[in-house]
Design a protein around this motif. Structure first.
Motif: not given
Length: 290
Positions: A23-27, A62-64, A251-253, A256-262
């Motif tokens: 359902l999420l994320p969605f484009r 994140l929290s799952t 988001i990658y895999w 989740v982060a507010s900075e791409k470097e993280t």
């Protein structure tokens, strides 16, 4: 719900050996409030030679939240947690700067036919808590606020709403509510919710904004202060949302982060296998290089 801005249909996605409805994320809508990811698992019937197996994999930022309708999942993580998740319970794992967990059919159920049905959800952490120490909480069904009003059953799975507070230790202003209608019901929640709202229809029928909607649809509104919708008898929905964060989330895999470097750092740490390990587990899910 009133002022429906977007309708999202479930899309098939594969988690380990299991097919889920994403359902999420969605484009067109990456997040709803702090909610960054929602998968609908099942309903599935698994034979004696079929089991749910997601080997150790990492999370950051994140929290799952795992919430089952049927079946059981064995959760193990790098903190040493080992808990069988059963229907109605809330499994809440906060990754912070990094955690590893596995999700599998419990050993005592593996030789037998079994069912699996539920929701798996990610809630992004506020920016100032993205690097917090990981933690784990497991909340029993009996400890979740539940009440009935005009033959409509409510259960507050996480967050705060309607003057009630769930025992799940959340880190932002959010809500996740299960609503079941035993008769045709018009719900008016105007002024009772904040931020953005999503309404996921598990079963039954919902009418809003002059249109009818059915199972496996997610309705999104950015004006929950005017939230109202009609539920047909036998309908179950999940209402969720909250205040969105001021910063974008990447988001990658499983990261989740507010900075791409993280995220890049977490990717390299997983390649190098420097995350903490789960006792007794030797296999792991490789980083998808995409």
């Amino acid at each position: 719900m009133s002022n429906v801005n977007l309708i999202i249909e479930e899309r098939p996605a594969r988690i380990g050996s299991f097919l889920v409805g994403r359902l999420l994320p969605f484009r067109e809508k990456r997040m709803v409030g702090p909610f960054a990811f929602i998968d609908h698992m099942g309903p599935a019937e698994l034979g004696p030679d079929e089991n749910f197996d997601v080997p150790p994999h990492p999370h950051i930022g994140l929290s799952t939240l795992t919430y089952l309708f049927e079946g059981s999942i064995m959760h193990r993580d790098s903190l040493g947690s080992s808990v069988e998740i059963k229907p109605g319970q809330v499994n809440w794992m906060t990754s912070g700067k990094g955690i590893v967990h596995s999700e599998r059919t419990p050993e005592h159920l593996r030789p037998f036919p079994k069912k699996l049905h539920g929701l798996q959800i990610w809630v992004a952490l506020p920016k100032h808590l993205e690097d917090m120490a990981p933690s784990f909480a497991h909340v029993e069904a009996a400890d979740l606020p539940s009440w009935t009003q005009d033959e409509v059953e409510f259960r507050l799975i996480a967050g705060e709403a309607f003057g009630r507070k769930s025992a799940v230790p959340v880190y932002s202003d959010l809500y996740l509510i299960e609503i079941k209608a035993s008769k045709d019901t018009q719900l008016d929640l105007s002024g009772k919710l904040k931020g953005e709202s999503g309404l996921y229809i598990l079963e039954g029928k919902v009418s809003a904004s002059g249109h009818g909607f059915g199972p496996k649809q997610l309705l999104v509104s950015t004006e929950p202060e005017t939230c109202g919708f009609f539920m047909s008898a036998g309908t179950t929905v999940y209402l969720f949302g909250g205040e969105p964060f001021p910063e974008e989330r990447f988001i990658y895999w499983n990261f989740v982060a507010s900075e791409k470097e993280t995220i890049e750092k977490a990717k390299q740490n997983w390649r190098d296998q420097t995350f903490d390990k789960i006792d007794g587990e030797t296999e792991f899910v490789p980083l998808p290089e995409r």
